[in-house]
Scaffold this motif. Structure first.
Motif, PDB file in Angstrom:
ATOM      1  N   LEU A   1     -19.381 -35.024 -48.762  1.00 43.29           N
ATOM      2  CA  LEU A   1     -18.081 -35.447 -48.149  1.00 43.29           C
ATOM      3  C   LEU A   1     -17.373 -35.006 -49.461  1.00 43.29           C
ATOM      4  O   LEU A   1     -15.485 -35.158 -48.469  1.00 43.29           O
ATOM      5  N   VAL A   2     -17.477 -34.967 -50.884  1.00 42.19           N
ATOM      6  CA  VAL A   2     -16.737 -34.721 -51.667  1.00 42.19           C
ATOM      7  C   VAL A   2     -16.269 -33.438 -51.313  1.00 42.19           C
ATOM      8  O   VAL A   2     -15.269 -32.157 -51.363  1.00 42.19           O
ATOM      9  N   GLU A   3     -17.334 -32.433 -51.160  1.00 36.25           N
ATOM     10  CA  GLU A   3     -17.458 -30.645 -50.649  1.00 36.25           C
ATOM     11  C   GLU A   3     -16.531 -30.537 -48.981  1.00 36.25           C
ATOM     12  O   GLU A   3     -16.043 -29.543 -49.239  1.00 36.25           O
ATOM     13  N   ARG A   4     -16.530 -31.061 -48.004  1.00 34.16           N
ATOM     14  CA  ARG A   4     -15.685 -30.433 -47.173  1.00 34.16           C
ATOM     15  C   ARG A   4     -14.901 -31.547 -47.448  1.00 34.16           C
ATOM     16  O   ARG A   4     -13.555 -30.608 -46.606  1.00 34.16           O
ATOM     17  N   LEU A   5     -14.277 -33.029 -47.516  1.00 34.50           N
ATOM     18  CA  LEU A   5     -12.958 -32.659 -48.418  1.00 34.50           C
ATOM     19  C   LEU A   5     -11.442 -32.468 -48.489  1.00 34.50           C
ATOM     20  O   LEU A   5     -11.246 -31.257 -47.579  1.00 34.50           O
ATOM     21  N   ILE A   6     -12.187 -31.355 -49.616  1.00 43.09           N
ATOM     22  CA  ILE A   6     -11.735 -30.600 -50.217  1.00 43.09           C
ATOM     23  C   ILE A   6     -11.508 -28.917 -49.423  1.00 43.09           C
ATOM     24  O   ILE A   6     -10.522 -29.352 -49.351  1.00 43.09           O
ATOM     25  N   LYS A   7     -12.428 -28.951 -48.573  1.00 38.68           N
ATOM     26  CA  LYS A   7     -12.312 -27.097 -47.921  1.00 38.68           C
ATOM     27  C   LYS A   7     -11.497 -27.505 -47.015  1.00 38.68           C
ATOM     28  O   LYS A   7     -10.724 -26.869 -46.309  1.00 38.68           O
ATOM     29  N   LYS A   8     -11.191 -29.497 -46.259  1.00 37.40           N
ATOM     30  CA  LYS A   8     -10.405 -29.324 -45.453  1.00 37.40           C
ATOM     31  C   LYS A   8      -9.029 -29.064 -46.433  1.00 37.40           C
ATOM     32  O   LYS A   8      -7.826 -29.977 -45.738  1.00 37.40           O
ATOM     33  N   GLY A   9      -8.860 -29.662 -47.810  1.00 39.24           N
ATOM     34  CA  GLY A   9      -7.170 -29.665 -47.790  1.00 39.24           C
ATOM     35  C   GLY A   9      -7.387 -30.802 -49.020  1.00 39.24           C
ATOM     36  O   GLY A   9      -5.816 -30.603 -49.074  1.00 39.24           O
ATOM     37  N   TYR A  10      -8.450 -31.629 -48.955  1.00 37.69           N
ATOM     38  CA  TYR A  10      -7.629 -32.877 -49.573  1.00 37.69           C
ATOM     39  C   TYR A  10      -7.317 -32.728 -50.865  1.00 37.69           C
ATOM     40  O   TYR A  10      -8.578 -31.738 -51.321  1.00 37.69           O
ATOM     41  N   GLN A  11      -6.720 -33.931 -51.645  1.00 34.01           N
ATOM     42  CA  GLN A  11      -7.113 -34.026 -53.019  1.00 34.01           C
ATOM     43  C   GLN A  11      -8.400 -34.873 -52.912  1.00 34.01           C
ATOM     44  O   GLN A  11      -8.285 -35.710 -52.721  1.00 34.01           O
TER      45      GLN A  11
ATOM     46  N   MET B   1      -2.947 -34.408 -49.145  1.00 37.51           N
ATOM     47  CA  MET B   1      -3.187 -35.881 -48.626  1.00 37.51           C
ATOM     48  C   MET B   1      -4.625 -36.057 -49.682  1.00 37.51           C
ATOM     49  O   MET B   1      -5.311 -35.090 -50.054  1.00 37.51           O
ATOM     50  N   LEU B   2      -4.991 -37.157 -49.960  1.00 33.48           N
ATOM     51  CA  LEU B   2      -5.581 -37.533 -51.259  1.00 33.48           C
ATOM     52  C   LEU B   2      -6.345 -38.495 -50.302  1.00 33.48           C
ATOM     53  O   LEU B   2      -6.119 -39.788 -49.922  1.00 33.48           O
ATOM     54  N   ALA B   3      -8.107 -38.275 -51.069  1.00 35.58           N
ATOM     55  CA  ALA B   3      -8.979 -39.137 -50.681  1.00 35.58           C
ATOM     56  C   ALA B   3      -9.724 -39.840 -51.910  1.00 35.58           C
ATOM     57  O   ALA B   3     -10.084 -38.997 -52.604  1.00 35.58           O
ATOM     58  N   VAL B   4     -10.200 -40.837 -51.544  1.00 37.43           N
ATOM     59  CA  VAL B   4     -10.949 -42.128 -52.670  1.00 37.43           C
ATOM     60  C   VAL B   4     -12.472 -41.731 -52.101  1.00 37.43           C
ATOM     61  O   VAL B   4     -12.575 -42.592 -51.375  1.00 37.43           O
ATOM     62  N   VAL B   5     -13.557 -40.841 -53.213  1.00 38.84           N
ATOM     63  CA  VAL B   5     -14.275 -41.241 -52.496  1.00 38.84           C
ATOM     64  C   VAL B   5     -15.713 -42.319 -54.134  1.00 38.84           C
ATOM     65  O   VAL B   5     -15.999 -41.933 -54.379  1.00 38.84           O
ATOM     66  N   THR B   6     -16.567 -43.523 -53.144  1.00 38.76           N
ATOM     67  CA  THR B   6     -17.622 -44.174 -54.104  1.00 38.76           C
ATOM     68  C   THR B   6     -18.997 -43.789 -53.478  1.00 38.76           C
ATOM     69  O   THR B   6     -19.040 -42.731 -52.257  1.00 38.76           O
TER      70      THR B   6
END
Length: 235
Positions: free
Chosen positions: A16-26, A1-6
């Motif tokens: 949010l970057v930290e939490r998303l990566i912890k959840k397995g997102y790129q 999964m990939l997320a883009v964060v502005t």
């Protein structure tokens, strides 16, 4: 999964970057500060890429799309439109440039970013709009900010309807004032950025369409509209 964060370089965006990566997102972070983005890259390695971009600039969203293509991105599962800033001064002290920049970043860019990245998104994708509780009240200290967030609220409701048939969910987030570098002096009663980041993560996981942080500020949604209701910040 990939997320883009502005607005990924600090505050809510960085969390949010930290939490998303912890959840397995790129994660691909977008911000103006190359130094801050490079720090995140050094910390998270292959889980994090970045695009240096000032969203106040015309065609910034098209440039972001091209940068994502250069990075090899062909799918975006979550887009979080989080970038923002405010000007604490009377409305008549705002210049034309001030107003254009503020509305560009807070209102226009989230819509155009969604539009530009839509080809990367598929059924089940999510667009998060970080709005604000001030969308429902008049705020004399930050008048243009409140107006821009109210406009984003309105546009997000329309986007939600337009994207529903594509199977893409729009999640609207309304925090009260947050204790981040956003403020020169933090208002009394401000909540922590961690509270907002955690609420956004829960909303993504549970596919909520509307989130108030904290929950009790939802009452503002049902109170009389401006100028009947005015909220003054205490510092």
């Amino acid at each position: 999964m990939l997320a883009v964060v502005t607005g990924a370089s600090k505050g809510i965006g960085r969390l949010l970057v930290e939490r998303l990566i912890k959840k397995g997102y790129q994660v691909v972070g977008i911000a103006r500060s190359r130094e801050a983005l490079e720090e995140l890259k050094a910390r998270f390695g292959d889980s994090f890429e970045y695009v240096v971009q000032d969203l106040a600039k015309e065609n910034a969203e098209k440039d972001v799309k091209e940068a994502l293509e250069d990075l090899g991105v062909n799918r975006v599962d979550v887009l979080i439109n989080n970038a923002g800033f405010a000007l604490m001064r009377p409305l008549l002290e705002h210049s034309e440039e001030d107003l254009q920049k503020l509305f560009r970043v807070l209102t226009i860019s989230p819509v155009l970013m969604t539009k530009e990245l839509l080809p990367f998104m598929h059924r089940g994708g999510k667009v998060v709009m970080v709005i604000s509780g001030v969308a429902f009240v008049r705020t004399p200290e930050i008048p243009a900010y409140g107006a821009a967030k109210a406009a984003l609220h309105y546009l997000s409701l329309t986007l939600s309807e337009e994207l529903r048939e594509k199977g893409i969910k729009v999640i609207r987030v309304y925090p009260k004032q947050v204790a981040t570098p956003f403020w020169d002096k933090t208002p009394k009663g401000a909540i922590s950025p961690e509270q907002v980041a955690d609420a956004i993560m829960r909303a993504i996981e549970k596919e909520k369409e509307e989130v108030f942080v904290p929950g009790y500020i939802k009452v503002a949604k049902y109170l009389p509209r401006w100028p009947a209701l005015t909220y003054k910040f205490e510092f």
